[in-house]
Design an enzyme around this catalytic site. Structure first.
Site, PDB file in Angstrom:
ATOM      1  N   TYR A 172       8.042   1.587  -7.455  1.00 35.74           N
ATOM      2  CA  TYR A 172       7.372   0.131  -7.336  1.00 35.74           C
ATOM      3  C   TYR A 172       7.076   0.014  -8.900  1.00 35.74           C
ATOM      4  O   TYR A 172       6.899  -1.224  -9.444  1.00 35.74           O
ATOM      5  CB  TYR A 172       5.950   0.357  -6.659  1.00 35.74           C
ATOM      6  N   GLU A 203       0.887  -1.035  -0.103  1.00 35.96           N
ATOM      7  CA  GLU A 203       0.070   0.057   0.012  1.00 35.96           C
ATOM      8  C   GLU A 203       0.812   1.144   0.097  1.00 35.96           C
ATOM      9  O   GLU A 203       1.799   1.191   0.655  1.00 35.96           O
ATOM     10  CB  GLU A 203      -0.949  -0.098   1.349  1.00 35.96           C
TER      11      GLU A 203
HETATM   12  C1  LIG Z   1      10.677   5.855  -2.378  1.00 36.12           C
HETATM   13  C2  LIG Z   1      12.281   5.763  -2.302  1.00 36.12           C
HETATM   14  C3  LIG Z   1      12.591   4.624  -1.179  1.00 36.12           C
HETATM   15  C4  LIG Z   1      12.849   5.643  -3.624  1.00 36.12           C
HETATM   16  O1  LIG Z   1      14.170   5.315  -3.352  1.00 36.12           O
HETATM   17  P1  LIG Z   1      15.477   5.342  -4.497  1.00 36.12           P
HETATM   18  O2  LIG Z   1      16.709   4.700  -3.997  1.00 36.12           O
HETATM   19  O3  LIG Z   1      15.348   6.964  -4.814  1.00 36.12           O
HETATM   20  O4  LIG Z   1      14.626   4.862  -5.766  1.00 36.12           O
HETATM   21  P2  LIG Z   1      15.556   4.415  -6.934  1.00 36.12           P
HETATM   22  O5  LIG Z   1      16.675   5.219  -7.324  1.00 36.12           O
HETATM   23  O6  LIG Z   1      15.939   2.868  -7.021  1.00 36.12           O
HETATM   24  O7  LIG Z   1      14.576   4.804  -8.360  1.00 36.12           O
HETATM   25  C5  LIG Z   1      13.697   3.699  -8.732  1.00 36.12           C
HETATM   26  C6  LIG Z   1      12.886   4.471  -9.895  1.00 36.12           C
HETATM   27  O8  LIG Z   1      12.057   5.362  -9.619  1.00 36.12           O
HETATM   28  C7  LIG Z   1      12.011   6.495  -9.911  1.00 36.12           C
HETATM   29  N1  LIG Z   1      12.225   7.666  -9.076  1.00 36.12           N
HETATM   30  C8  LIG Z   1      12.650   7.526  -7.791  1.00 36.12           C
HETATM   31  N2  LIG Z   1      12.539   8.650  -7.170  1.00 36.12           N
HETATM   32  C9  LIG Z   1      11.611   9.321  -7.857  1.00 36.12           C
HETATM   33  C10 LIG Z   1      11.047  10.652  -7.785  1.00 36.12           C
HETATM   34  N3  LIG Z   1      11.212  11.465  -6.739  1.00 36.12           N
HETATM   35  N4  LIG Z   1      10.329  11.084  -8.798  1.00 36.12           N
HETATM   36  C11 LIG Z   1      10.348  10.488 -10.094  1.00 36.12           C
HETATM   37  N5  LIG Z   1      10.837   9.318 -10.118  1.00 36.12           N
HETATM   38  C12 LIG Z   1      11.375   8.911  -9.004  1.00 36.12           C
HETATM   39  C13 LIG Z   1      13.709   6.494 -10.475  1.00 36.12           C
HETATM   40  O9  LIG Z   1      13.856   7.399 -11.586  1.00 36.12           O
HETATM   41  C14 LIG Z   1      13.829   5.137 -10.880  1.00 36.12           C
HETATM   42  O10 LIG Z   1      13.401   4.768 -12.242  1.00 36.12           O
HETATM   43  P3  LIG Z   1      14.291   4.578 -13.556  1.00 36.12           P
HETATM   44  O11 LIG Z   1      15.399   3.473 -13.004  1.00 36.12           O
HETATM   45  O12 LIG Z   1      13.352   4.326 -14.861  1.00 36.12           O
HETATM   46  O13 LIG Z   1      15.163   5.810 -13.765  1.00 36.12           O
HETATM   47  C15 LIG Z   1      12.731   7.070  -1.578  1.00 36.12           C
HETATM   48  O14 LIG Z   1      12.411   8.105  -2.179  1.00 36.12           O
HETATM   49  C16 LIG Z   1      12.284   7.163  -0.117  1.00 36.12           C
HETATM   50  O15 LIG Z   1      13.194   6.805   0.779  1.00 36.12           O
HETATM   51  N6  LIG Z   1      11.133   8.016  -0.044  1.00 36.12           N
HETATM   52  C17 LIG Z   1      10.685   8.270   1.404  1.00 36.12           C
HETATM   53  C18 LIG Z   1      10.306   7.093   2.169  1.00 36.12           C
HETATM   54  C19 LIG Z   1       9.093   6.508   1.306  1.00 36.12           C
HETATM   55  O16 LIG Z   1       8.152   7.275   0.777  1.00 36.12           O
HETATM   56  N7  LIG Z   1       8.921   5.306   1.229  1.00 36.12           N
HETATM   57  C20 LIG Z   1       7.829   4.327   0.372  1.00 36.12           C
HETATM   58  C21 LIG Z   1       6.769   4.222   1.588  1.00 36.12           C
HETATM   59  S1  LIG Z   1       5.353   3.226   0.530  1.00 36.12           S
END
Ligand SMILES: CC(C)(COP(=O)(O)OP(=O)(O)OC[C@H]1O[C@@H](n2cnc3c(N)ncnc32)[C@H](O)[C@@H]1OP(=O)(O)O)[C@@H](O)C(=O)NCCC(=O)NCCS
Length: 154
Positions: A117, A105
């Site tokens: 995701y 979720e």
């Molecule tokens: C969500 C989160 C875990 C993503 O981690 P991350 O290490 O930045 O993700 P990745 O670098 O592996 O990115 C995976 C894909 O998502 C995309 N992505 C990541 N952050 C993004 C953003 N802010 N906007 C748009 N796309 C994004 C990346 O571009 C990548 O796609 P690509 O390979 O086609 O370029 C991080 O932003 C975070 O910790 N957020 C706060 C906590 C949170 O919201 N957790 C989820 C709760 S459900």
């Protein structure tokens, strides 16, 4: 940048609680993570760069379904593929345990998490209106865990 992914173990609850705060994920503290690490159904993985923790993720595997409970990467290390490495590690573990689907979720406004995701193969399958305490909706997402037929027949 590629991080080293390792399985969290008892004693890592402090690191997990610190990352929960750094990622503004929720209200779980050390005691919550200590319980998670004691739970035979749960698995947590930690991403490290130069031996410093930079992210973590966890799920519960129940019967054939794995449910993601937490994913977070510290702000300075985002958008470098670490979130995907963490989800891939949970998917590999869930496959090895015989799970066939993974669910989660996510807040409908959390664009970064939804992008992560979708990149990992999840599809939107439903919505829970006003699901979170702040009134926002939850998107339900699911991914089939494709099993390698050659591995299965060995
Ligand atoms: C969500 C989160 C875990 C993503 O981690 P991350 O290490 O930045 O993700 P990745 O670098 O592996 O990115 C995976 C894909 O998502 C995309 N992505 C990541 N952050 C993004 C953003 N802010 N906007 C748009 N796309 C994004 C990346 O571009 C990548 O796609 P690509 O390979 O086609 O370029 C991080 O932003 C975070 O910790 N957020 C706060 C906590 C949170 O919201 N957790 C989820 C709760 S459900």
């Amino acid at each position: 940048m590629s991080a080293r992914i390792r399985r969290a173990k008892k004693g890592d609850e402090k690191i997990l609680a610190q990352m929960e705060l750094a990622c503004v994920l929720g209200t779980w503290r050390e005691s919550s993570y200590a319980s998670e690490l004691d739970n035979v159904l749960s698995v947590y993985v930690i991403a490290e760069i130069d031996e410093s923790p930079v992210g973590f993720a966890g799920d519960w595997c129940v019967a054939e379904e794995a449910q993601i409970m937490r994913v977070g990467v510290i702000p300075d290390c985002r958008k470098q593929g670490i979130g995907k490495q963490l989800i891939d590690a949970l998917m590999d573990d869930a496959r090895q345990k015989g799970c066939v689907t993974m669910t989660l979720e996510v807040k409908s406004q959390n664009a970064a998490a939804i992008a992560l995701y979708e990149r990992c193969g999840f599809q939107r399958v439903g919505k829970r209106s006003s699901y979170y305490a702040d009134g926002s909706d939850a998107l339900l997402m699911t991914s089939e865990l494709i099993h390698d037929k050659k591995e299965e027949s060995k």
